[in-house]
Scaffold this active site. Structure first.
Site, mmCIF file in Angstrom:
data_model
loop_
_atom_site.group_PDB
_atom_site.id
_atom_site.type_symbol
_atom_site.label_atom_id
_atom_site.label_comp_id
_atom_site.label_asym_id
_atom_site.label_seq_id
_atom_site.Cartn_x
_atom_site.Cartn_y
_atom_site.Cartn_z
ATOM 1 N N CYS A 2 0.818 -1.204 0.000
ATOM 2 C CA CYS A 2 0.000 0.000 0.000
ATOM 3 C C CYS A 2 0.858 1.263 0.000
ATOM 4 O O CYS A 2 1.952 1.280 0.558
ATOM 5 C CB CYS A 2 -0.879 0.049 1.240
ATOM 6 S SG CYS A 2 -1.881 -1.399 1.459
ATOM 7 N N ARG A 27 5.103 0.101 -6.222
ATOM 8 C CA ARG A 27 5.121 -0.693 -4.991
ATOM 9 C C ARG A 27 4.196 -1.908 -5.089
ATOM 10 O O ARG A 27 4.304 -2.824 -4.280
ATOM 11 C CB ARG A 27 4.663 0.177 -3.812
ATOM 12 C CG ARG A 27 5.578 1.341 -3.541
ATOM 13 C CD ARG A 27 4.915 2.341 -2.633
ATOM 14 N NE ARG A 27 4.816 1.851 -1.276
ATOM 15 C CZ ARG A 27 5.697 2.068 -0.328
ATOM 16 N NH1 ARG A 27 6.761 2.780 -0.586
ATOM 17 N NH2 ARG A 27 5.533 1.597 0.890
ATOM 18 N N TRP A 73 -2.859 -2.793 -1.528
ATOM 19 C CA TRP A 73 -2.481 -4.183 -1.844
ATOM 20 C C TRP A 73 -3.238 -5.021 -0.823
ATOM 21 O O TRP A 73 -2.951 -4.956 0.367
ATOM 22 C CB TRP A 73 -0.970 -4.334 -1.718
ATOM 23 C CG TRP A 73 -0.462 -5.656 -2.195
ATOM 24 C CD1 TRP A 73 -0.108 -5.981 -3.483
ATOM 25 C CD2 TRP A 73 -0.221 -6.838 -1.413
ATOM 26 N NE1 TRP A 73 0.323 -7.279 -3.535
ATOM 27 C CE2 TRP A 73 0.274 -7.844 -2.295
ATOM 28 C CE3 TRP A 73 -0.369 -7.158 -0.066
ATOM 29 C CZ2 TRP A 73 0.610 -9.119 -1.863
ATOM 30 C CZ3 TRP A 73 -0.035 -8.434 0.365
ATOM 31 C CH2 TRP A 73 0.449 -9.401 -0.537
ATOM 32 N N ASN A 99 -1.794 1.969 5.638
ATOM 33 C CA ASN A 99 -0.873 0.970 5.103
ATOM 34 C C ASN A 99 -0.432 0.105 6.278
ATOM 35 O O ASN A 99 -0.080 0.642 7.317
ATOM 36 C CB ASN A 99 0.320 1.719 4.470
ATOM 37 C CG ASN A 99 1.460 0.809 4.078
ATOM 38 O OD1 ASN A 99 1.317 -0.407 4.068
ATOM 39 N ND2 ASN A 99 2.598 1.399 3.749
ATOM 40 N N GLY A 100 -0.465 -1.224 6.118
ATOM 41 C CA GLY A 100 -0.014 -2.106 7.204
ATOM 42 C C GLY A 100 -1.097 -3.090 7.574
ATOM 43 O O GLY A 100 -2.081 -3.267 6.850
ATOM 44 N N GLU A 477 17.779 -17.532 -9.091
ATOM 45 C CA GLU A 477 17.385 -16.150 -9.383
ATOM 46 C C GLU A 477 16.724 -16.057 -10.768
ATOM 47 O O GLU A 477 15.725 -15.368 -10.944
ATOM 48 C CB GLU A 477 18.619 -15.231 -9.279
ATOM 49 C CG GLU A 477 18.407 -13.790 -9.695
ATOM 50 C CD GLU A 477 17.319 -13.057 -8.913
ATOM 51 O OE1 GLU A 477 16.840 -13.581 -7.898
ATOM 52 O OE2 GLU A 477 16.929 -11.954 -9.362
ATOM 53 N N LYS A 481 12.968 -14.679 -11.408
ATOM 54 C CA LYS A 481 12.673 -13.585 -12.352
ATOM 55 C C LYS A 481 11.601 -14.013 -13.333
ATOM 56 O O LYS A 481 10.643 -13.297 -13.570
ATOM 57 C CB LYS A 481 13.906 -13.216 -13.165
ATOM 58 C CG LYS A 481 14.954 -12.267 -12.701
ATOM 59 C CD LYS A 481 14.597 -10.897 -12.283
ATOM 60 C CE LYS A 481 13.906 -10.844 -10.960
ATOM 61 N NZ LYS A 481 14.644 -10.731 -9.775
ATOM 62 N N GLU A 484 8.054 -14.530 -11.707
ATOM 63 C CA GLU A 484 7.318 -13.372 -11.189
ATOM 64 C C GLU A 484 6.784 -12.464 -12.286
ATOM 65 O O GLU A 484 5.754 -11.839 -12.105
ATOM 66 C CB GLU A 484 8.118 -12.597 -10.126
ATOM 67 C CG GLU A 484 9.310 -11.841 -10.591
ATOM 68 C CD GLU A 484 10.031 -11.121 -9.450
ATOM 69 O OE1 GLU A 484 9.390 -10.645 -8.518
ATOM 70 O OE2 GLU A 484 11.270 -11.015 -9.534
ATOM 71 N N HIS A 500 17.593 -37.195 -8.443
ATOM 72 C CA HIS A 500 16.961 -37.570 -7.173
ATOM 73 C C HIS A 500 15.484 -37.178 -7.136
ATOM 74 O O HIS A 500 14.904 -37.077 -6.070
ATOM 75 C CB HIS A 500 17.730 -36.940 -6.012
ATOM 76 C CG HIS A 500 19.156 -37.395 -5.978
ATOM 77 N ND1 HIS A 500 19.513 -38.647 -5.562
ATOM 78 C CD2 HIS A 500 20.298 -36.780 -6.368
ATOM 79 C CE1 HIS A 500 20.827 -38.790 -5.680
ATOM 80 N NE2 HIS A 500 21.323 -37.665 -6.168
ATOM 81 N N LYS A 595 6.491 -4.208 -4.606
ATOM 82 C CA LYS A 595 7.919 -3.924 -4.617
ATOM 83 C C LYS A 595 8.477 -3.944 -3.206
ATOM 84 O O LYS A 595 9.559 -4.444 -2.955
ATOM 85 C CB LYS A 595 8.153 -2.552 -5.272
ATOM 86 C CG LYS A 595 9.609 -2.150 -5.384
ATOM 87 C CD LYS A 595 10.312 -2.975 -6.432
ATOM 88 C CE LYS A 595 11.774 -2.653 -6.582
ATOM 89 N NZ LYS A 595 12.484 -3.731 -7.297
HETATM 90 O O1 M6R Z 1 13.442 -5.007 -0.760
HETATM 91 P P1 M6R Z 1 13.965 -6.393 -0.525
HETATM 92 O O2 M6R Z 1 15.250 -6.641 -1.241
HETATM 93 O O3 M6R Z 1 14.073 -6.748 0.925
HETATM 94 O O4 M6R Z 1 12.861 -7.338 -1.144
HETATM 95 C C1 M6R Z 1 12.944 -8.726 -1.016
HETATM 96 C C2 M6R Z 1 12.035 -9.418 -2.014
HETATM 97 O O5 M6R Z 1 10.708 -9.069 -1.788
HETATM 98 C C3 M6R Z 1 12.398 -9.057 -3.456
HETATM 99 O O6 M6R Z 1 13.738 -9.324 -3.743
HETATM 100 C C4 M6R Z 1 11.511 -9.820 -4.448
HETATM 101 O O7 M6R Z 1 11.822 -11.180 -4.422
HETATM 102 C C5 M6R Z 1 11.679 -9.229 -5.851
HETATM 103 N N1 M6R Z 1 10.418 -8.909 -6.415
HETATM 104 C C6 M6R Z 1 12.399 -10.103 -6.773
HETATM 105 O O8 M6R Z 1 12.489 -9.596 -8.054
#
Ligand code: M6R
Length: 600
Positions: A2, A27, A73, A99-100, A477, A481, A484, A500, A595
């Site tokens: 949010c 965000r 959110w 927010n929260g 990673e 990517k 997501e 395995h 974000k």
């Molecule tokens: O702001 P942060 O690095 O703590 O965020 C951690 C994860 O939420 C963040 O890396 C998330 O996995 C990304 N969207 C990956 O692209």
């Protein structure tokens, strides 16, 4: 997650609020709304969906010089018009954005609001109804506001307007980020300075449990005991153009392309005029003194942590454990005698990591945060901070912050090794310079990657990444990517684990991306690729110059073996980008993601 904006001043607030909300879109959110207050009363407009839809929904003729806005959110209740903020009290006197997560909202409802009919499923509505209820008893809005936030448990950033008082926005914060922006004849409220850079670069930080009265010409911060706080503003070190896409179609592509510059910036920032590593001596001491390092992070930052472990153990000879923040909170391992906690977080606001920080601070352990946002919560609450210098990262999918995290971790590892008297032949600045050039060579090959993405991932349901050693971590990673932003079910596996279990998933046409950038495992990972090919997989090999074989799909330039992850991840980022593009996905704002993950 949010986002909150607020404005009180002389100008028309609606456009300022909408622009501010647009800057908070990165965000992640699923509904949005705003409230304006003028002599006719409060005007509220909200929508499920994007700010573009809110722009269409608002009455553009509404004139008001104060208002609040919100991107939501969903946590309590589905994304919908009813659950979108702002929320209003029963009489309509109070309007609030939040927010929260209010953890005790059910208890508050039972204790104070048993007969109030709620219009939404949110925890937020309880807060605005509570303020109205307390004000009916106390007949003092500021006091009712303070009492209400005192009753709340959990995380909150709140902005409230009172239809009977167009001179004030009431603000409070606990655990969720919120700033007050200062101007000449106006003041603003924002979850993030980016939202209000359009009108000011002067901001006041708020501490947990503080409440604030924001007026056109004054900002009064109070501690929970009612005492007033004097605080100097800071200047947001952001250029408004840093947060624009410029000629790029998406922030993600811009941020991928910025990586060579980020690496060069890091070299500059962490090197003094004698070409020595420039580092806070207290960080050096803390690294030298500890007997074990615990890296705490989430998502992409966790993947950077896995590589940080390699750098620190191999170069500085200190044992390192890497933990997913959300698991560590409930499952703390036996700690060593002199632990040092290293938090890695692009945003510096990740609630899961912050929760571990609170626990480890209580135990008295020192904390170092590596973050892209030095004034963020994790940075403020840690003993030491190392800045990533990546510039604002707007796309939800983290790219340049990840490579910056690895570069800073490599510098930290070398500095620690030197401080411990370990002789190294590895010159991190020189090697990172080579990395920056290699990244540039790769970002210039977008067409080849686009072709690869359309060949391997046009309609696939799933995709696997395999590697050994550091290549395995880069595979994790690459998979994150891809999933997501393109919603392809993607997983990273250690090459040796295939037999395995995972190999059962391979069938005709299954895409498998193999990473082969490490000499000592080059042949074994190629063996794994043959095994999946024999079962029908559509394989693709990313390798490094010097290790290539006929038929390899992508050859990254030669860099120091330890630093290959900074380079081999670039084609992965680009593959994900183009796969998402070909599938018409919203690259910068993938569904359901935020974000800055500010709730646990
Ligand atoms: O702001 P942060 O690095 O703590 O965020 C951690 C994860 O939420 C963040 O890396 C998330 O996995 C990304 N969207 C990956 O692209």
């Amino acid at each position: 997650m949010c986002g909150i904006v607020g404005y009180i001043g002389q100008d028309q607030s609606q456009e300022i609020l909408l622009k501010g909300l647009e800057k908070l879109e990165y965000r992640g959110y699923d509904s949005a709304g705003l409230a304006l207050l003028n002599d006719d009363g409060v005007y509220v407009s909200k929508v499920k969906g994007r700010i573009a839809a809110l722009r269409e929904a608002v009455d553009e003729n509404k004139k008001a010089t104060m208002g609040i806005g919100h991107t939501r959110w969903a946590t309590h209740g589905a994304p919908s018009h009813e659950n979108a903020h702002p929320h209003q009290s029963a009489s309509g006197q109070f309007t609030l954005v939040h927010n929260g997560v209010v953890e005790n909202y059910m208890e508050v409802r039972e204790a104070y609001l048993p007969n109030v009919a709620m219009k939404s499923e949110t925890d937020t509505e309880i807060v605005v109804q509570l303020i109205e209820h307390l004000n009916e008893q106390m007949n003092d809005v500021a006091a009712a506001f303070r009492k209400a936030v005192d009753l709340l448990k959990g995380s909150y950033a709140i902005a409230l307007i009172d239809s009977q008082n167009p001179e004030t926005i009431y603000v409070a914060k606990n655990k969720s980020p919120l700033l007050i922006g200062l101007g000449d004849g106006f003041n603003v409220v924002a979850s993030d300075s980016m939202a209000m850079l359009q009108v000011t670069d002067q901001f006041l930080e708020l501490m947990d449990k503080e409440t604030v009265i924001v007026q056109r010409d004054a900002v009064t911060i109070q501690k929970p005991d009612g005492s007033k706080v004097d605080r100097d503003p800071f200047t947001a070190e952001l250029d408004a153009t840093d947060i624009e896409k410029g000629m790029y179609p998406h922030f993600m592509l811009k941020e991928i392309d910025e990586q060579p510059f980020v690496i060069r910036k890091i070299i500059q920032e962490y090197q003094n005029e004698n070409d020595e590593i420039k580092l806070d001596p207290e960080i050096r001491q803390a690294m030298k003194e500890c007997d074990r390092i615990y890296i705490i992070a989430a998502g992409t930052s966790y993947h950077a942590g896995l590589l940080g472990k390699q750098f620190i153990e191999k170069l500085a000879n200190i044992p390192v454990e890497v933990h997913v923040a959300s698991e560590f909170s409930y499952n703390m391992p036996l700690l060593s005698e002199k632990p040092l906690f290293v938090y890695i977080s692009q945003s510096g606001e990740t609630a899961d990591s912050r929760s571990v920080l609170v626990q480890t601070k209580e135990l008295g352990h020192p904390a170092l945060t590596l973050t892209n946002v030095p004034g963020s919560t994790l940075s403020r609450e840690s003993d030491y901070t190392m800045h990533l210098h990546a510039g604002p990262e707007i796309a939800v999918a983290s790219t340049k912050a990840y490579t910056a995290q690895m570069a800073v971790l490599a510098i930290l590892a070398v500095d620690t090794a030197r401080a411990k008297g370990i002789e190294l032949e590895f010159d991190p600045m020189q090697e990172l310079g080579i990395v920056a050039n290699a990244m540039e060579a790769l970002t210039d090959q977008k067409e080849a990657v686009e072709e690869l993405a359309s060949e391997f991932l046009p309609t696939t349901r799933n995709c696997f990444f395999i590697g050994r050693g550091v290549d395995y971590y880069v595979g994790l990673e690459g998979a994150l990517k891809l999933k997501e932003i393109s919603y392809i079910q993607a997983e990273g596996f250690a090459g040796g684990e295939l037999k395995h279990g995972t190999i059962a998933l391979i069938e005709e046409g299954t895409p498998v991306i193999g990473l082969a950038t490490q000499e000592k495992v080059n042949l074994s990972i190629r063996g794994n690729i043959q095994e999946v090919e024999a079962r029908g997989a559509n394989s693709c090999i990313i390798t490094m110059k010097g290790l290539e074989k006929d038929g390899d799909n992508f050859i990254i330039p030669k860099v120091h073996e330890l630093l290959t992850p900074l380079v081999s991840v670039v084609p992965m980022q680009l593959i994900s980008y183009y796969a998402a593009l070909h599938r018409d996905c919203d690259v910068d704002k993938p569904r359901n993601l935020a974000k800055s993950v500010t709730v646990e």
